[in-house]
Design a protein around this motif. Structure first.
Motif, PDB file in Angstrom:
ATOM      1  N   TRP A 280     -34.382  47.101   7.604  1.00  0.00           N
ATOM      2  CA  TRP A 280     -33.951  46.148   6.585  1.00  0.00           C
ATOM      3  C   TRP A 280     -32.880  46.752   5.674  1.00  0.00           C
ATOM      4  O   TRP A 280     -31.889  46.094   5.347  1.00  0.00           O
ATOM      5  CB  TRP A 280     -35.142  45.676   5.773  1.00  0.00           C
ATOM      6  N   GLU A 281     -33.066  48.013   5.264  1.00  0.00           N
ATOM      7  CA  GLU A 281     -32.074  48.668   4.400  1.00  0.00           C
ATOM      8  C   GLU A 281     -30.743  48.839   5.121  1.00  0.00           C
ATOM      9  O   GLU A 281     -29.674  48.660   4.530  1.00  0.00           O
ATOM     10  CB  GLU A 281     -32.608  50.036   3.940  1.00  0.00           C
ATOM     11  N   LYS A 284     -29.063  45.398   5.195  1.00  0.00           N
ATOM     12  CA  LYS A 284     -28.497  45.049   3.890  1.00  0.00           C
ATOM     13  C   LYS A 284     -27.231  45.841   3.604  1.00  0.00           C
ATOM     14  O   LYS A 284     -26.243  45.297   3.099  1.00  0.00           O
ATOM     15  CB  LYS A 284     -29.530  45.302   2.776  1.00  0.00           C
TER      16      LYS A 284
END
Length: 330
Positions: A280-281, A284
């Motif tokens: 997810w990081e 993003k």
């Protein structure tokens, strides 16, 4: 690069399986015949796909290297062009040969990985379709086609789930060689082992993102390929070039559909510490750099690589299947 011992092993296994099939005991029970055929076809598909993968990897390695360099580059929204990426690669010490960086580990790693994938896929498909037909009892061609689609998609997911874990180590080493972090396969493996041990080959988040990319890719690609074969290739003369065209189209569709996941996979496996090992990081951060277009980085060289690579792969794959007399599931 010495692939001959591995290839000779596979060829010996192909010969053994073929002989076993010829010498099989006559008239076994129907259920035994079906089980035996599923297992034999699974082993044959393992061997055929492994050899086909080595051929395809060797033919189109430069485009894979360019794609990796493009995706790994981090800048303020502006993507690295194909010619710029190629210039960076050939400016390294080995010059033009740098375009083939990681080929040895990619080919050797791909053979058992792809073999496992297609072997499990073949076996699962042959077991799933009769099971679904027995449970759902289709009454028309539409429902029969739906069950076939479900069996192909599920078998592809199962096959790639099994194979993805085995694919991560060679993908990590290959990408580090392609980005110029290491100059040799042995040097890369030795330094990685001395630095982080076995965990260096399985970076945090590396296995999960490999599966997030590979499973949808397998489902889309194989559904497209099986559909084209059923409705175009098998209804004509089944010429070799038709297998190549079907594989090329399927590979192009699957590659473009999963390019966003491929960008995240490349970054996370090359530099997991920058993202804390989080898918997810990494997603993003990639979006913050260039918005939605950032997830299409490397899509052109990836398509240039994947379309002919899949065409070549399925050409060789079907060629070996015909040689070994792999039986199609009814």
């Amino acid at each position: 690069m010495k692939l001959s011992p591995f290839i000779l092993t596979i060829l010996s296994l192909l010969h053994y399986v073929r002989c076993r099939q010829i010498q099989a005991t006559p008239s076994p029970a129907p259920q035994t015949r079906a089980e035996s055929r599923a297992v034999i076809n699974g082993v044959k598909n393992f061997c055929c796909s492994g050899l086909a993968a080595a051929c395809a990897k060797t033919l189109l390695a430069p485009f894979d290297t360019i794609k990796t360099v493009q995706q790994q580059a981090r800048n303020s929204g502006k993507a690295l062009g194909i010619t710029d990426a190629a210039a960076i690669i050939v400016s390294r010490p080995k010059g033009f040969l740098e375009l083939y960086a990681g080929l040895g580990v990619a080919a050797v790693g791909a053979m058992p990985s792809v073999g496992l994938y297609f072997g499990v896929y073949s076996y699962s498909k042959e077991k799933l379709l009769p099971f679904l037909q027995q449970k759902c009892k289709p009454t028309d061609k539409s429902s029969e086609a739906t069950l076939r689609t479900i069996s192909i998609a599920t078998a592809a997911a199962i096959g790639n789930t099994v194979a993805s874990f085995s694919r991560v180590p060679y993908e990590v080493v290959k990408q580090k060689l392609q980005t110029g972090e290491y100059s040799s396969t042995f040097g890369a493996m030795k330094h990685m082992m001395n630095t982080d041990g076995v965990r260096a080959f399985f970076p945090t988040g590396g296995v999960s993102i490999q599966m997030i990319r590979d499973i949808p890719y397998a489902i889309v690609t194989l559904l497209t390929y099986e559909c084209i074969r059923e409705h175009w290739v098998q209804k004509r003369d089944e010429a070799a070039w038709r297998d190549m065209v079907a594989g090329a189209i399927a590979g192009g569709v699957g590659s473009y559909a999963t390019n966003p996941m491929d960008v995240v996979k490349t970054r996370l496996q090359i530099d997991p510490h920058s993202y804390g090992g989080s898918v997810w990081e990494c997603t993003k951060s990639t979006f913050a750099e260039g918005g939605p277009h950032a997830f299409l980085r490397g899509s052109v060289p990836r398509l240039i690589h994947k379309i002919p690579a899949n065409g070549a792969f399925f050409l060789f794959y079907e060629f070996f299947r015909r040689i070994l007399g792999v039986q199609e599931s009814s």
